[in-house]
Design a protein around this motif. Structure first.
Motif, short mmCIF file in Angstrom:
data_model
loop_
_atom_site.label_atom_id
_atom_site.label_comp_id
_atom_site.label_asym_id
_atom_site.label_seq_id
_atom_site.Cartn_x
_atom_site.Cartn_y
_atom_site.Cartn_z
N ARG A 170 0.84 -1.24 0.18
CA ARG A 170 -0.12 -0.06 0.06
C ARG A 170 0.77 1.12 -0.04
NH1 ARG A 170 -3.64 -2.07 4.95
NH2 ARG A 170 -1.73 -3.15 5.43
N LEU A 171 2.25 0.98 0.15
CA LEU A 171 3.17 2.26 0.24
C LEU A 171 3.82 2.50 -1.00
CD1 LEU A 171 2.80 2.05 3.37
CD2 LEU A 171 5.21 2.60 3.59
N TRP A 172 3.48 1.74 -2.02
CA TRP A 172 4.01 1.63 -3.28
C TRP A 172 3.10 1.80 -4.42
CZ3 TRP A 172 9.37 1.58 -3.85
CH2 TRP A 172 9.77 0.98 -2.58
N SER A 173 3.67 2.57 -5.58
CA SER A 173 2.77 2.56 -6.99
C SER A 173 2.79 1.42 -7.44
CB SER A 173 3.42 3.82 -7.78
OG SER A 173 4.55 3.49 -7.95
N ALA A 174 1.87 1.55 -8.55
CA ALA A 174 1.61 0.10 -9.34
C ALA A 174 2.94 -0.35 -10.06
CB ALA A 174 0.51 0.38 -10.39
N ASP A 175 4.02 0.44 -10.07
CA ASP A 175 4.99 0.05 -10.84
C ASP A 175 5.99 -0.61 -9.92
OD1 ASP A 175 6.51 2.16 -9.51
OD2 ASP A 175 7.06 3.12 -11.24
N ARG A 176 5.98 -0.64 -8.79
CA ARG A 176 6.59 -1.14 -7.48
C ARG A 176 8.12 -0.75 -7.55
NH1 ARG A 176 5.57 -7.66 -8.01
NH2 ARG A 176 3.37 -7.54 -9.05
N LEU A 177 8.25 0.29 -8.14
CA LEU A 177 9.80 1.01 -8.05
C LEU A 177 9.72 2.15 -7.36
CD1 LEU A 177 10.87 0.15 -11.88
CD2 LEU A 177 11.70 -0.94 -9.72
N HIS A 178 8.52 2.98 -7.40
CA HIS A 178 8.34 4.07 -6.77
C HIS A 178 7.28 4.14 -5.80
CE1 HIS A 178 9.95 5.19 -11.08
NE2 HIS A 178 10.62 5.86 -10.15
N ALA A 179 7.48 5.02 -4.76
CA ALA A 179 6.36 4.96 -3.87
C ALA A 179 5.28 5.69 -4.03
CB ALA A 179 7.17 6.04 -2.34
N GLY A 180 4.06 5.47 -3.54
CA GLY A 180 2.69 5.89 -3.80
C GLY A 180 2.84 7.17 -3.07
N PRO A 181 1.56 7.94 -2.90
CA PRO A 181 1.45 9.04 -2.19
C PRO A 181 1.64 8.49 -0.56
CG PRO A 181 -0.50 8.83 -3.61
CD PRO A 181 0.23 7.67 -4.01
N LEU A 182 1.14 7.50 0.08
CA LEU A 182 1.37 7.14 1.54
C LEU A 182 2.70 6.86 1.45
CD1 LEU A 182 0.08 6.56 4.08
CD2 LEU A 182 -0.48 4.43 3.33
N GLY A 183 3.49 5.99 0.62
CA GLY A 183 4.80 5.84 0.76
C GLY A 183 5.68 7.17 0.90
N HIS A 184 5.53 8.09 0.08
CA HIS A 184 6.08 9.34 0.13
C HIS A 184 5.91 10.09 1.38
CE1 HIS A 184 7.85 9.93 -3.84
NE2 HIS A 184 6.94 9.43 -4.16
N GLN A 185 4.56 10.18 1.99
CA GLN A 185 4.30 10.65 3.10
C GLN A 185 5.07 9.95 4.06
OE1 GLN A 185 0.06 10.78 4.00
NE2 GLN A 185 0.68 10.39 6.29
N ARG A 186 5.40 8.71 4.17
CA ARG A 186 6.11 7.93 5.39
C ARG A 186 7.82 8.34 5.11
NH1 ARG A 186 3.74 3.53 8.73
NH2 ARG A 186 1.59 4.15 8.54
N ILE A 187 8.26 8.74 3.74
CA ILE A 187 9.56 8.79 3.92
C ILE A 187 9.70 10.33 4.21
CG2 ILE A 187 11.29 9.20 2.03
CD1 ILE A 187 9.74 7.34 0.00
N ALA A 188 8.91 11.16 3.90
CA ALA A 188 9.02 12.56 4.49
C ALA A 188 9.04 12.41 6.04
CB ALA A 188 7.89 13.54 3.90
N ALA A 189 8.29 11.78 6.52
CA ALA A 189 7.99 11.70 8.02
C ALA A 189 9.13 11.00 8.81
CB ALA A 189 6.93 10.61 8.35
#
Length: 267
Positions: A170-189
Motif C-alpha cells: 500500500r506504500l508503493w505505486s503500481a510499478d513497484r519502483l516508486h513510492a505511492g502517495p502514502l509511501g512518500h508521506q512516510r519517507i518525508a516523516a
C-alpha cells in the motif's frame, strides 16, 4: 548550523525519481513527492524557508553528482537531502563502492559548506519485486556503505530500510519502483524524524491497519506477468536502446522559492 531550535532557510533536494516525486501526483496535476512534503513540514516551523528540488528521474548516482552538486552548492543550502543509487542497483554492472563514492563526495562538499545533510537507506526490493531477488546483496552492500559515508561526514540517516512497513504494497505505486502517495508521506516523516524536527516521531515505522486494502495478487504468477508486461518490459526496452526516463528532462524546481508558491500547483 541550524538545528531543531533554529529554523532552516534554504532547503535543496538532490536525487532521482523518488526525490522528484514520481508516484505522488502525475504529469498533469504535477508531482509532489517526499521532498515537497518535507518542505511543507519544515515551513510550519521555518516560515521564511525557500526550497529547491534538483532531482531528475532516471539519474544514476554519478549523474546526480556531476549535474546537481554544483548547482546545489551555488544555492548555499543550510539543509540538503541526497538520495541516489537505486537506478545503479538495477543496472547489470553495479559497483557499491563507486556509487557510495559519489554519494560521499556530495556529503563532503555540502557539509563542508555548512549544510545539514540527510540521506536514507533503501528497503529490501525483493519483498516488493520477487524476481529482483539477485539484487538483495546489492541493497545490503549499498546501505552499509551509505551508513559509513554518512558517519564520516556527520550526515543524518533515515533508516527506512530497517522497518517491515516500508515493503507494505500500500506504500508503493503500481510499478513497484516508486513510492505511492502514502509511501512518500512516510519517507518525508522518516527524514523529519531523523532530523529531529519539531512534531516528528517514529509513527512512520508503525504497520498499516489490516483493512483489506492491500493489493491482491501481487506475488501470484498472473500478477507478476501483468507487472512484467506493463512495467518491466518497457524499462528493459529503454535500457537496450540506451535511453532513460529522464532523457531531455530538467529539475522541476531549480531555484530556491518560497514553499507557499507550491500551493495550487498540484505539488
Amino acid at each position: 548550523m541550524p538545528g531543531t531550535d533554529r529554523p532552516y532557510l534554504r532547503y535543496v533536494a538532490l536525487g532521482d525519481s523518488q526525490t522528484e516525486g514520481l508516484g505522488d501526483g502525475d504529469e498533469i496535476v504535477g508531482l509532489r513527492g517526499w521532498a515537497d512534503r518535507l518542505a511543507e513540514q519544515l515551513v510550519r516551523h521555518s516560515p521564511d524557508l525557500h526550497y529547491a528540488n534538483l532531482a531528475v528521474r532516471g539519474r544514476l548516482a554519478g549523474q546526480v553528482h556531476a549535474e546537481q552538486l554544483a548547482p546545489a552548492l551555488d544555492l548555499r543550502p543550510d539543509l540538503a537531502t541526497v538520495v541516489a543509487g537505486v537506478n545503479d542497483l538495477l543496472r547489470p554492472r553495479f559497483d557499491a563502492d563507486e556509487v557510495a563514492g559519489h554519494l560521499e563526495a556530495m556529503f563532503a562538499a555540502l557539509t563542508a559548506q555548512g549544510a545539514r545533510v540527510a540521506t536514507l537507506t533503501f528497503p529490501d526490493m525483493t519483498r516488493i519485486i520477487p524476481i529482483a531477488r539477485p539484487l538483495g546483496s546489492r541493497i545490503t552492500a549499498l546501505n552499509s556503505r551509505v551508513r559509513h559515508a554518512a558517519r564520516r561526514h556527520g550526515v543524518v540517516v533515515a533508516e527506512t530500510g530497517h522497518h517491515p512497513v516500508v515493503t507494505d504494497p500500500r506504500l508503493w505505486s503500481a510499478d513497484r519502483l516508486h513510492a505511492g502517495p502514502l509511501g512518500h508521506q512516510r519517507i518525508a516523516a522518516a527524514v523529519a524524524h531523523a532530523l529531529a524536527l519539531p512534531g516528528s516521531d517514529d509513527s512512520w515505522t508503525h504497520a498499516l491497519p489490516l483493512d483489506g486494502s492491500s493489493p491482491a495478487g501481487w506475488h501470484a504468477v498472473p500478477g507478476e506477468l501483468r507487472w512484467a508486461a506493463a512495467f518491466l518490459g518497457p524499462w528493459l526496452g529503454r535500457r537496450l536502446r540506451g535511453r532513460s526516463s529522464g532523457d531531455g528532462r530538467t529539475a522541476k524546481r531549480p531555484d530556491l522559492l518560497p514553499v507557499r508558491t507550491m500551493a495550487g500547483t498540484g505539488q
